[in-house]
Each structure stands twice: as C-alpha cells, then as structure tokens.
Design an enzyme around this catalytic site. Structure first.
Site, short mmCIF file in Angstrom:
data_model
loop_
_atom_site.label_atom_id
_atom_site.label_comp_id
_atom_site.label_asym_id
_atom_site.label_seq_id
_atom_site.Cartn_x
_atom_site.Cartn_y
_atom_site.Cartn_z
N HIS A 85 0.84 -1.20 0.00
CA HIS A 85 0.00 0.00 0.00
C HIS A 85 0.87 1.25 0.00
O HIS A 85 1.39 1.66 1.04
CB HIS A 85 -0.94 -0.03 1.22
N GLU B 288 2.77 0.47 3.38
CA GLU B 288 2.27 -0.54 4.30
C GLU B 288 2.38 -1.90 3.59
O GLU B 288 1.79 -2.09 2.51
CB GLU B 288 0.81 -0.26 4.68
N ASN C 113 -5.27 4.25 7.54
CA ASN C 113 -6.67 4.62 7.29
C ASN C 113 -7.58 4.25 8.46
O ASN C 113 -8.70 4.74 8.54
CB ASN C 113 -7.17 3.98 6.00
P1 NAI Z 1 -7.35 5.60 -10.94
O1 NAI Z 1 -8.80 5.54 -11.19
O2 NAI Z 1 -6.62 6.90 -11.10
O3 NAI Z 1 -6.63 4.54 -11.93
C1 NAI Z 1 -7.06 3.24 -12.10
C2 NAI Z 1 -6.58 2.76 -13.48
O4 NAI Z 1 -6.83 1.38 -13.59
C3 NAI Z 1 -7.28 3.44 -14.65
O5 NAI Z 1 -6.33 3.94 -15.54
C4 NAI Z 1 -8.12 2.31 -15.28
O6 NAI Z 1 -8.21 2.44 -16.68
C5 NAI Z 1 -7.32 1.11 -14.88
N1 NAI Z 1 -8.11 -0.13 -14.80
C6 NAI Z 1 -9.32 -0.30 -14.23
N2 NAI Z 1 -9.68 -1.59 -14.28
C7 NAI Z 1 -8.65 -2.25 -14.91
C8 NAI Z 1 -8.41 -3.61 -15.22
N3 NAI Z 1 -9.30 -4.55 -14.93
N4 NAI Z 1 -7.26 -3.93 -15.83
C9 NAI Z 1 -6.35 -2.98 -16.12
N5 NAI Z 1 -6.52 -1.68 -15.85
C10 NAI Z 1 -7.66 -1.32 -15.23
O7 NAI Z 1 -7.11 4.98 -9.50
P2 NAI Z 1 -5.94 5.26 -8.44
O8 NAI Z 1 -6.28 6.43 -7.62
O9 NAI Z 1 -4.63 5.23 -9.14
O10 NAI Z 1 -6.09 3.98 -7.49
C11 NAI Z 1 -5.74 2.69 -7.91
C12 NAI Z 1 -5.70 1.77 -6.71
O11 NAI Z 1 -4.81 2.28 -5.72
C13 NAI Z 1 -7.04 1.56 -5.99
O12 NAI Z 1 -7.08 0.26 -5.51
C14 NAI Z 1 -6.95 2.56 -4.85
O13 NAI Z 1 -7.77 2.22 -3.78
C15 NAI Z 1 -5.48 2.44 -4.49
N6 NAI Z 1 -4.92 3.60 -3.79
C16 NAI Z 1 -5.24 4.87 -4.17
C17 NAI Z 1 -4.68 5.95 -3.52
C18 NAI Z 1 -5.01 7.35 -3.94
O14 NAI Z 1 -4.74 8.28 -3.15
N7 NAI Z 1 -5.56 7.56 -5.12
C19 NAI Z 1 -3.73 5.77 -2.41
C20 NAI Z 1 -3.38 4.39 -2.16
C21 NAI Z 1 -3.99 3.36 -2.81
#
Ligand code: NAI
Length: 506
Positions: free
Chosen positions: A146, A158, A196
């Site tokens: 994480h 994490e 969190n």
């Molecule tokens: P985001 O929405 O910016 O990016 C997600 C990306 O994954 C998109 O480009 C999408 O096209 C792609 N995607 C979706 N389903 C897919 C699949 N089945 N196969 C391949 N690509 C796929 O999301 P973000 O903010 O980058 O978060 C991603 C992960 O990281 C989530 O699990 C989130 O909970 C976690 N996270 C987010 C944080 C944040 O502050 N944004 C901090 C720590 C963890």
C-alpha cells in the site's frame, strides 16, 4: 534481507495516479518496468507523464539527466496482459479500480501468465488482502503493497499480510520497498490497515463538532493547525482528498467493524457528497474554491483587559506555561488545578467533561482551555465557557491568553473541546490497533507520521500526555455522550494502570 533483484522486471497494472507513481519508483530503482492498463491510451499518457516528471527531477538536481533518461527508457507499455508470459517478472503490483471482483478477476488471469516465483501484490487502500487473494491457487505469494499518493514522494509503504501470505514473501517485499528508498511497515490485513484506521478520529471528531455547531469549519481547522500542530485541518484536508474518497474509506472501515460507533460516518459529509460538493476537484466542498472567493477568515475572540493578578490553586499542567507567558502576577495556593480570576470565575484545562459540569461541581462559572501540542509554541487555543458564564469571565480569560501571545477561539461547550478530543481518540485508536495485533508499536507511529504527517506518532503522543490522563479524558467524554464511541481500549486502560509505555511491544 534480500530484496528483489533489479535485473528482474516489475509489472504495474493500472496506470492511474497510483500505478504511474509506482511504475516510476520501480524504474528509478533499476527494474525494467512494464505498465499495463485496460485503457491503452491512458497507459501511454502515463509513460509520457513519467518521462516529464523524471526530466523535472533532473532539472532540480535530484538525479542526473542520464539517470532520468535511463529510468524513463526502462518503462514500457504492455499491450496485452497475456504478453506477460515469458517476461520473467519478479513482482506484479496491481493498482486498478478499488473493487474486489475486478481485482480477483485480474489476479486469476495473472496467475496463468506469470512464473510460479513471481510475487503478486495489490495496492488496495481499503479492501481485505486476505479476501482479494482468496481465489488464488497459490495465495502464499499474494501480499499488499500500500503506497501513498503521490507514490514517488511519499516514503511510507504498508506491507500488508493476508491470512495466507507466506512470511518469506512479506520479508522480500518489505526489503524491496526499502531498496526502492521507501519506509515499509508490517501490517496485518485488517480494515483500513494502520493509517486509514488510526486516522479516522482526525476527521470524525471535527465533523461531529461541526454537526453540533460547536464551531465553524475554518475555526476547527485553525485550532487543529495552530494549537494541535497538524499541517492541515480536517476540512481543508478532506476538500483536498475529495469528500467522496474520504467518506468511502470511513464507510468501509465502519462497515468492516460491524458499525462500531467509533467509526460512525458523518451526516454533514454525506450531505456534501449528495450535493456533489466533493472539494477542490468540483470547486466546492466545505469551502468554496470558485475564482474570486476567498477562504472565510477565522473570527478571533476580542480580548478583554489583561487581569492585574490571578490566583492559581494547585498544578496547572500545560496551562502554567501560558500563564507564565502572559506575565500576569500570580499568587499560588494548594488546590485542584484551577485559576481564580478577579470576577470569581475559574479557568482550568479540559478533562473531557463539559465546562458546565465542571462549573456545577465547583459552584462557580468556568472556562476550559483545550489541550495543546506544545504550550511553549502554540499560537492559538480554543476555550469553552460553562452555560450562563458572565461575559466578564470570558473577557478576563481572553485578556489573559492574549497577553500570553495566543489567539483565542471561543467554541461552544463541547466536551473535550477540539484538539483534546481529537488527540485522545487518535491515541485510543492507535492503542486499539496495537492491541489487535495490526502492527507493532514502532511501525504504528512511523506509519502515522509518514502516512499522515502527524507532528508526533499517536503512541508517543499518548506517552507524552500520560496514558492515565488520556483514559480519564475518554471516560469523561464517554460519560458526556454515552454512545460507546469514546470507550477506552482495554490495553490503554491496562497501560495507564501499570504505568507501561504505550510504545512497549505487547
Ligand atoms: P485511478 O482511477 O486513477 O486509476 C485506475 C486505473 O486502472 C485506470 O487507468 C483504469 O483504466 C485502470 N483499470 C481499471 N480496471 C482495470 C483492469 N481490470 N485492468 C487494467 N486496468 C484497469 O485509481 P488510483 O487512484 O490510481 O487507485 C488505484 C488503486 O490504488 C485503488 O485500488 C486505490 O484504492 C489504491 N490507492 C489509491 C490511492 C489514492 O490516493 N488515489 C492511495 C493508495 C492506494
């Protein structure tokens, strides 16, 4: 401990904010890095953005241009997931949409494309690592990694072990995060992990005060910054994070703990989400970010005249520092830690109960001052007066505190005021995580300092304040509300009774 060999490629799936950041970190650490996204254009755009960020790093002198170019060249877009076959990846980090089903489907595919020795990691921020890995045929190689946003800048990772995670995998991933220049902490897969989970009261207590109309958002933010030492107040911070994103984390943790009142979501935040007022990204949240609109100003209490002299009965704790800073002549007597002002009213420090309850006990009107991170440097303090306290008493108190060089925020008679209740609940929440074996004490404090930028780790903060004082404070809050939210973690009570440091391992 051995980390992943830089000669082994790393694959990052999902090229949003997190995936792109993680890919950059892996490439800078020397790995050939494959980036895959269901949306190919997004992946290509992410690689361009990473090149741009690396170029700026080189401009700022954080790396040479040759290093930036080499790191950039190590990143490649993967056209199809099946192309992972035969690449010899040592680690795949998933950062796709936060949905269990989507993540499980992805890992089921991945298992068929990578070698048996490849570690599979998820960057989930709120889902169960045990649950995501449950359908894998070899769940021992599955772990949580994480990262925090923005991944290239935030040092904390994490390392989350699920029930089935092989401890050797945890160790290798931990060593790899370290080799990538990060500070890893070991965490058990439990709701919200450490950061969190432990951070929930920072938002929840502020929102509750706001809902109870104890003070407005700008005042609560100012008090937590200037008296509590937090970098940002909870309202400005959730406007930055996104009210929807912050609320989902709260609701997930609340649901996972069977609707424990400690994690109760906020009605005020729900209303913002329903209105689409999600914060900076929509131009409006608790604050209005429209062009030309400035942040409302904090209304400081108008100070009354500085009292000529005061009577101090007993040990005043933190308040004695402010009294000294005020330069007002003091007469000392034995007693229970109260200041008697010329009007006959009293001033003392919050112990988590209502000012009105203290006044009823003392038989005089009372003003309470909030807890402070550091009374020698605080520039603001919150105060609350008992019901029907005469205006003259508040005037004397504000005059006294103003002479000490602090701005005064008068809040309604809210038990535990602002900083006190927030810090007491953060301490309780951190001890609860320790008690339930989520992480060790040093890792909990490190996670909170690096993941949320708190001025002090909550366990160390509890030691500084005194575990027995925190327990009494929470018991008084619990008596004032009676809703189970402020119940003291049994380990905190044990440590208070035995005098054991909160930082001592269990
Ligand atoms: P985001 O929405 O910016 O990016 C997600 C990306 O994954 C998109 O480009 C999408 O096209 C792609 N995607 C979706 N389903 C897919 C699949 N089945 N196969 C391949 N690509 C796929 O999301 P973000 O903010 O980058 O978060 C991603 C992960 O990281 C989530 O699990 C989130 O909970 C976690 N996270 C987010 C944080 C944040 O502050 N944004 C901090 C720590 C963890």
């Amino acid at each position: 401990m051995v980390s992943l060999d830089p000669a082994q490629p790393v694959c990052v799936i999902g090229s949003g904010a997190m995936g792109a950041g993680i890919a950059q970190v892996a490439a800078v650490a020397g790995h050939r890095t494959l980036l895959f996204d269901a949306d190919q254009d997004r992946a290509r755009k992410a690689v361009d953005d990473i090149h741009e960020r690396l170029r700026r790093q080189a401009e700022k002198g954080r790396m040479t241009s040759a290093e930036a170019d080499a790191a950039g060249e190590r990143i490649q877009v993967l056209e199809a997931l099946a192309d992972l076959r035969g690449q010899g990846c040592g680690l795949v980090v998933e950062a796709i949409v936060e949905n269990v089903g989507a993540k499980q489907d992805l890992f089921a595919d991945l298992e068929t494309f990578v070698d048996a020795g490849c570690i599979l990691a998820t960057n989930t921020s709120s889902l169960s690592v045990t649950g995501i890995g449950a359908r894998l045929s070899a769940p021992g190689r599955f772990v949580g990694m994480h990262f925090f946003n923005p991944a290239p800048l935030m040092p904390l990772v994490e390392i989350v072990s699920g029930l089935a995670t092989d401890p050797k995998v945890t160790e290798l991933v931990r060593a790899t995060a370290e080799a990538w220049g990060k500070t890893p902490v070991d965490v058990r897969s439990t709701p919200g992990f450490v950061v969190n989970r432990v951070a929930r009261p920072f938002y929840a207590e502020a929102f509750r005060l706001y809902e109870e109309r104890a003070a407005d958002a700008v005042t609560i933010d100012a008090v937590l910054r200037e008296a509590g030492g937090f970098k940002m107040g909870p309202f400005e911070l959730t406007d930055l994070i996104g009210q929807d994103v912050n609320e989902i984390v709260t609701r997930t943790v609340w649901r996972s703990f069977s609707h424990d009142p400690r994690y109760l979501p906020s009605a005020a935040q729900r209303e913002l989400v329903e209105a689409g007022w999600l914060g900076r990204k929509t131009g409006r949240g608790f604050y209005d970010y429209s062009a030309g609109v400035s942040r409302p100003v904090v209304i400081d209490a108008e100070p009354g005249p500085r009292p000529d002299r005061i009577l101090v009965q007993g040990d005043m704790g933190q308040l004695s520092v402010l009294l000294e800073r005020s330069g007002v002549p003091v007469e000392h007597l034995n007693g229970d830690g109260v200041v008697v002002l010329p009007s006959g009213g009293m001033l003392t420090t919050t112990d988590g109960s209502l000012a009105t309850a203290r006044a009823a006990r003392l038989g005089r009107p009372v003003v309470l001052v909030d807890y402070l991170l550091d009374p020698t440097t605080a520039t603001r303090v919150a105060v609350a007066a008992s019901e029907r306290a005469p205006a003259q008493l508040l005037g004397e108190v504000t005059g006294l505190l103003h002479a000490a060089g602090v701005q005064v925020s008068v809040v309604d008679d809210a038990p535990g005021l602002v900083v006190g209740r927030t810090v007491a609940m953060l301490v309780n929440s951190a001890v609860d995580a320790l008690w339930q074996g989520v992480a060790g004490p040093a890792d909990i404090d490190t996670a909170m300092r690096l993941g949320t930028n708190y001025p002090v780790g909550p366990l160390e903060w509890g030691d500084r304040w005194g575990a027995a004082t925190v327990v009494e404070f929470l018991d008084n809050l619990a008596a004032a509300y009676g809703d189970g939210r402020y119940r003291v973690c049994p380990l905190l009570r044990r440590r208070a009774l035995s005098g054991t440091s909160l930082l001592a391992p269990i």
